[in-house]
Design a protein around this motif. Structure first.
Motif, PDB file in Angstrom:
ATOM      1  N   LEU A 217     -56.412  25.703  20.915  1.00 46.81           N
ATOM      2  CA  LEU A 217     -54.988  25.799  20.607  1.00 46.81           C
ATOM      3  C   LEU A 217     -54.756  26.005  19.111  1.00 46.81           C
ATOM      4  N   THR A 218     -55.685  25.533  18.295  1.00 53.32           N
ATOM      5  CA  THR A 218     -55.543  25.705  16.849  1.00 53.32           C
ATOM      6  C   THR A 218     -55.608  27.188  16.458  1.00 53.32           C
ATOM      7  N   VAL A 219     -56.352  27.990  17.230  1.00 53.73           N
ATOM      8  CA  VAL A 219     -56.431  29.432  16.967  1.00 53.73           C
ATOM      9  C   VAL A 219     -55.090  30.084  17.280  1.00 53.73           C
ATOM     10  N   LEU A 220     -54.494  29.694  18.400  1.00 52.33           N
ATOM     11  CA  LEU A 220     -53.169  30.197  18.748  1.00 52.33           C
ATOM     12  C   LEU A 220     -52.143  29.748  17.714  1.00 52.33           C
ATOM     13  N   SER A 221     -52.289  28.506  17.253  1.00 58.23           N
ATOM     14  CA  SER A 221     -51.375  27.974  16.247  1.00 58.23           C
ATOM     15  C   SER A 221     -51.434  28.795  14.957  1.00 58.23           C
ATOM     16  N   ASP A 222     -52.655  29.184  14.557  1.00 60.31           N
ATOM     17  CA  ASP A 222     -52.815  30.011  13.360  1.00 60.31           C
ATOM     18  C   ASP A 222     -52.156  31.380  13.550  1.00 60.31           C
ATOM     19  N   ARG A 242     -58.335  24.091  25.100  1.00 60.64           N
ATOM     20  CA  ARG A 242     -58.514  25.541  25.033  1.00 60.64           C
ATOM     21  C   ARG A 242     -57.477  26.258  25.904  1.00 60.64           C
ATOM     22  N   ILE A 243     -57.253  27.524  25.562  1.00 54.09           N
ATOM     23  CA  ILE A 243     -56.217  28.292  26.247  1.00 54.09           C
ATOM     24  C   ILE A 243     -56.679  29.726  26.462  1.00 54.09           C
ATOM     25  N   THR A 244     -56.292  30.296  27.595  1.00 58.83           N
ATOM     26  CA  THR A 244     -56.499  31.713  27.884  1.00 58.83           C
ATOM     27  C   THR A 244     -55.130  32.315  28.208  1.00 58.83           C
ATOM     28  N   VAL A 245     -54.699  33.220  27.379  1.00 58.48           N
ATOM     29  CA  VAL A 245     -53.353  33.778  27.547  1.00 58.48           C
ATOM     30  C   VAL A 245     -53.277  35.149  26.871  1.00 58.48           C
ATOM     31  N   ARG A 246     -52.424  36.012  27.392  1.00 64.29           N
ATOM     32  CA  ARG A 246     -52.153  37.323  26.797  1.00 64.29           C
ATOM     33  C   ARG A 246     -50.710  37.341  26.298  1.00 64.29           C
ATOM     34  N   ILE A 247     -50.517  37.717  25.029  1.00 63.96           N
ATOM     35  CA  ILE A 247     -49.196  37.695  24.411  1.00 63.96           C
ATOM     36  C   ILE A 247     -48.837  39.082  23.904  1.00 63.96           C
ATOM     37  N   ASN A 248     -47.652  39.545  24.272  1.00 61.83           N
ATOM     38  CA  ASN A 248     -47.113  40.776  23.689  1.00 61.83           C
ATOM     39  C   ASN A 248     -46.941  40.557  22.186  1.00 61.83           C
ATOM     40  N   GLU A 262     -44.956  24.780  29.406  1.00 56.16           N
ATOM     41  CA  GLU A 262     -45.142  24.710  30.859  1.00 56.16           C
ATOM     42  C   GLU A 262     -46.613  24.603  31.232  1.00 56.16           C
ATOM     43  N   MET A 263     -47.485  25.292  30.472  1.00 58.47           N
ATOM     44  CA  MET A 263     -48.926  25.266  30.782  1.00 58.47           C
ATOM     45  C   MET A 263     -49.505  23.863  30.623  1.00 58.47           C
ATOM     46  N   TYR A 264     -49.010  23.095  29.639  1.00 54.03           N
ATOM     47  CA  TYR A 264     -49.598  21.785  29.343  1.00 54.03           C
ATOM     48  C   TYR A 264     -48.638  20.634  29.612  1.00 54.03           C
ATOM     49  N   ASN A 265     -47.516  20.974  30.256  1.00 55.57           N
ATOM     50  CA  ASN A 265     -46.533  19.949  30.621  1.00 55.57           C
ATOM     51  C   ASN A 265     -46.116  19.122  29.402  1.00 55.57           C
ATOM     52  N   LEU A 266     -45.780  19.829  28.330  1.00 56.40           N
ATOM     53  CA  LEU A 266     -45.361  19.187  27.079  1.00 56.40           C
ATOM     54  C   LEU A 266     -43.918  19.535  26.760  1.00 56.40           C
ATOM     55  N   ASN A 267     -43.225  18.602  26.155  1.00 54.96           N
ATOM     56  CA  ASN A 267     -41.905  18.890  25.615  1.00 54.96           C
ATOM     57  C   ASN A 267     -42.079  19.433  24.187  1.00 54.96           C
ATOM     58  N   PHE A 268     -41.065  20.096  23.687  1.00 48.28           N
ATOM     59  CA  PHE A 268     -41.173  20.620  22.328  1.00 48.28           C
ATOM     60  C   PHE A 268     -39.836  20.524  21.598  1.00 48.28           C
ATOM     61  N   GLU A 269     -39.941  20.513  20.288  1.00 47.56           N
ATOM     62  CA  GLU A 269     -38.756  20.489  19.425  1.00 47.56           C
ATOM     63  C   GLU A 269     -38.987  21.479  18.288  1.00 47.56           C
ATOM     64  N   ILE A 270     -37.990  22.321  18.029  1.00 46.96           N
ATOM     65  CA  ILE A 270     -38.104  23.327  16.973  1.00 46.96           C
ATOM     66  C   ILE A 270     -37.207  22.940  15.799  1.00 46.96           C
ATOM     67  N   ASN A 271     -37.801  22.766  14.649  1.00 44.47           N
ATOM     68  CA  ASN A 271     -37.055  22.476  13.427  1.00 44.47           C
ATOM     69  C   ASN A 271     -36.923  23.793  12.660  1.00 44.47           C
ATOM     70  N   GLU A 272     -35.743  24.401  12.760  1.00 43.79           N
ATOM     71  CA  GLU A 272     -35.527  25.710  12.135  1.00 43.79           C
ATOM     72  C   GLU A 272     -35.564  25.635  10.606  1.00 43.79           C
ATOM     73  N   GLU A 273     -35.107  24.530  10.088  1.00 41.92           N
ATOM     74  CA  GLU A 273     -35.077  24.399   8.612  1.00 41.92           C
ATOM     75  C   GLU A 273     -36.479  24.337   8.042  1.00 41.92           C
TER      76      GLU A 273
END
Length: 280
Positions: A217-222, A242-248, A262-273
């Motif tokens: 997941l750290t690779v996807l994060s980067d 680890r993750i296997t996914v195709r992204i446009n 949805e893949m990892y059943n996690l909630n998320f919060e986005i801090n736009e600032e």
């Protein structure tokens, strides 16, 4: 003024108005108009009726001359227009009056008419990514140098430079490409790039997806940090997940985040600032 003089005056007006037709075409159109306006079976009209006809005739001819003489790239943006520039080093997101989304790269500019909802024409300089709202009644066109991209409902990038080179890459949907003074049209499908340089057009393929095959997941994060500017934070126990996914490559960030959630059943919060996405 008798009918003969009126007819002579109208013929003079017809011949003098500068329009983009040959003399033979002009004469043929006059004869057609003459046969309808001055037939022997017609009853006598009052002079004001002919004067009105002359006024309409002048308007139609002048309008036709403007239509045929004006360069298509000159008529797309009217005097009343909106100009948006990105003078920063970061991508600038803009929502157009029809809710279409545009991402302006650094040192890029776009111009559109203030009546954009019914006149969906845009001129750009630099590079822009478009995600267009569908509207069959009002085609969406992007003008860049000598090319025109007619959108059929899609997402794509347009890039032009000072050397008059243009590159259009299609990610979703379909677009029609045309070049000034050329009759040929090019229809692109997702994964194709249209390039115009040195008076030559070409269509090639490109990879529009980024694949993650059993990556941490750290690779996807980067990847998200580099391409979207947001930092993703996962719970400690997911660091080695680890993750296997195709992204446009032009996928909306929120769509990617929701997919991970949805893949990892996690909630998320986005801090736009702070531009931070926290999963928990």
């Amino acid at each position: 003024m008798n009918d003969k003089k009126i007819e002579d005056e109208l013929k003079k007006i017809w011949d003098e108005v500068p329009i983009s037709h040959s003399d033979s075409e002009k004469e043929a159109s006059w004869e057609e108009f003459q046969s309808k306006a001055f037939t022997a079976k017609k009853p006598k009209f009052k002079v004001w009726r002919y004067a009105a006809a002359a006024a309409v005739l002048i308007f139609v001819l002048i309008g036709t001359g403007i239509y045929f003489n004006r360069d298509p790239l000159d008529q797309n943006i009217l005097a009343a227009s909106t100009v948006i520039e990105n003078t920063t080093t970061k991508v600038k997101t803009v929502f157009l009056p029809d809710s279409s989304k545009v991402e302006l790269s650094s040192n890029s500019k776009l111009t559109y008419a203030n009546n954009f909802k019914t006149n969906r024409k845009i001129e750009i300089e630099g590079e822009c990514y478009f995600k267009v709202q569908k509207d069959k009644k009002h085609p969406f066109q992007v003008f860049c140098n000598e090319t025109t991209t007619t959108v059929l409902g899609t997402s794509f990038t347009v890039k032009g430079n000072a050397q008059k080179e243009v590159t259009v890459a299609l990610f979703e949907g379909s677009v029609e490409m045309s070049v000034k003074n050329q009759d040929k049209k090019w229809i692109l499908v997702p994964g194709e790039t249209f390039t115009y340089a040195n008076n030559t057009a070409a269509v090639t393929e490109f990879e529009r997806f980024t694949d993650f095959e059993n990556e941490k997941l750290t690779v996807l994060s980067d990847y998200i940090k580099t391409n979207y500017g947001y930092k993703m934070i996962f719970p400690q126990e997911y660091i080695n997940q680890r993750i296997t996914v195709r992204i446009n490559k032009k996928e909306d960030l929120k769509t990617i985040v929701q997919l991970i959630s949805e893949m990892y059943n996690l909630n998320f919060e986005i801090n736009e600032e702070l531009k931070v996405i926290t999963f928990q």
